[in-house]
Design a protein around this motif. Sequence first.
Motif, short mmCIF file in Angstrom:
data_model
loop_
_atom_site.label_atom_id
_atom_site.label_comp_id
_atom_site.label_asym_id
_atom_site.label_seq_id
_atom_site.Cartn_x
_atom_site.Cartn_y
_atom_site.Cartn_z
N ALA A 1 13.38 9.55 -4.17
CA ALA A 1 13.23 10.05 -2.80
C ALA A 1 11.77 9.98 -2.36
N ILE A 2 10.85 10.30 -3.25
CA ILE A 2 9.42 10.20 -2.92
C ILE A 2 9.06 8.76 -2.58
N LEU A 3 9.56 7.82 -3.35
CA LEU A 3 9.29 6.41 -3.10
C LEU A 3 9.87 5.97 -1.75
N VAL A 4 11.11 6.32 -1.49
CA VAL A 4 11.76 5.91 -0.24
C VAL A 4 11.08 6.54 0.97
N VAL A 5 10.82 7.83 0.91
CA VAL A 5 10.19 8.51 2.04
C VAL A 5 8.77 7.99 2.25
N GLY A 6 8.04 7.78 1.19
CA GLY A 6 6.67 7.27 1.32
C GLY A 6 6.61 5.89 1.94
N VAL A 7 7.49 5.01 1.50
CA VAL A 7 7.50 3.65 2.04
C VAL A 7 7.99 3.65 3.49
N SER A 8 9.05 4.39 3.76
CA SER A 8 9.57 4.39 5.13
C SER A 8 8.62 5.06 6.11
N ALA A 9 7.88 6.07 5.67
CA ALA A 9 6.91 6.70 6.56
C ALA A 9 5.64 5.86 6.67
N GLY A 10 5.26 5.18 5.60
CA GLY A 10 4.02 4.40 5.61
C GLY A 10 4.11 3.09 6.36
N VAL A 11 5.26 2.42 6.26
CA VAL A 11 5.44 1.15 6.96
C VAL A 11 6.15 1.45 8.27
N SER B 1 3.05 5.87 -2.85
CA SER B 1 4.24 6.64 -3.22
C SER B 1 4.40 6.73 -4.73
N LEU B 2 4.16 5.64 -5.43
CA LEU B 2 4.26 5.66 -6.89
C LEU B 2 3.21 6.58 -7.51
N LEU B 3 2.00 6.57 -6.97
CA LEU B 3 0.95 7.44 -7.49
C LEU B 3 1.29 8.91 -7.26
N VAL B 4 1.83 9.23 -6.10
CA VAL B 4 2.22 10.62 -5.82
C VAL B 4 3.38 11.03 -6.72
N ALA B 5 4.35 10.15 -6.90
CA ALA B 5 5.49 10.46 -7.77
C ALA B 5 5.00 10.68 -9.20
N LEU B 6 4.04 9.90 -9.64
CA LEU B 6 3.48 10.07 -10.98
C LEU B 6 2.70 11.38 -11.08
N ALA B 7 1.93 11.69 -10.06
CA ALA B 7 1.11 12.91 -10.08
C ALA B 7 1.97 14.18 -10.07
N VAL C 1 0.84 -1.21 0.00
CA VAL C 1 0.00 0.00 0.00
C VAL C 1 0.87 1.25 0.00
N ALA C 2 1.89 1.28 0.85
CA ALA C 2 2.79 2.44 0.90
C ALA C 2 3.52 2.63 -0.43
N THR C 3 3.91 1.55 -1.06
CA THR C 3 4.59 1.63 -2.35
C THR C 3 3.66 2.17 -3.43
N VAL C 4 2.43 1.68 -3.47
CA VAL C 4 1.46 2.14 -4.47
C VAL C 4 1.14 3.62 -4.26
N ARG D 1 -3.73 4.20 8.45
CA ARG D 1 -2.50 4.84 8.96
C ARG D 1 -1.38 4.77 7.94
N THR D 2 -1.29 3.66 7.23
CA THR D 2 -0.24 3.51 6.22
C THR D 2 -0.40 4.57 5.13
N VAL D 3 -1.60 4.74 4.64
CA VAL D 3 -1.84 5.73 3.58
C VAL D 3 -1.55 7.13 4.10
N ILE D 4 -2.08 7.47 5.27
CA ILE D 4 -1.92 8.81 5.82
C ILE D 4 -0.45 9.10 6.12
N GLU D 5 0.24 8.17 6.75
CA GLU D 5 1.65 8.39 7.10
C GLU D 5 2.53 8.50 5.85
N ALA D 6 2.25 7.69 4.83
CA ALA D 6 3.01 7.79 3.58
C ALA D 6 2.79 9.15 2.93
N LEU D 7 1.54 9.59 2.88
CA LEU D 7 1.25 10.90 2.29
C LEU D 7 1.86 12.03 3.12
#
Length: 138
Positions: free
Chosen positions: A51-61, A17-23, A12-15, A95-101
């Motif tokens: 960096a968006i991917l790494v930060v999103g995954v590390s914050a989300g998980v 992060s990828l969507l935000v990076a794409l947007a 979920v955190a990866t998806v 929480r995973t979605v919110i923390e990743a965002l």
Amino acid sequence: MFLTLLLVTLVVATVVSLLVALAFSKPIDSILKRIIADEISVAWLKYLKFAILVVGVSAGVRIYELEKYITPARWDKEARVVSLTTERWVLELYRTVIEALQGIAWLLLVFFIFALIAYVIVRIAEMRQGGAADRAKG
């Protein structure tokens, strides 16, 4: 069950992060091309997406938060391991979605602040060059 939750939060955190990076890919690319005005802006764009991917995954998980599902609290002698119910699953995924965002939002805020500062510097330099060119003609 814990490993499934860990894997699902990672996905979920990866998806997210990828969507935000794409947007944000096109706006970031435009900003970098304006500020840097060189082919190296492509490399900076790739780095920022990473960096968006790494930060999103590390914050989300949140490993330490998920630890409560496999070990009891250390400071409470009567503590038990929290059971993974359907409600807990929904809460953890939320929480995973919110923390990743939230992590990505902080990263992008810092990027845009520095980009704004760099833009102002570039504009001042362009105005000075334009003024120097006008004086050379006149």
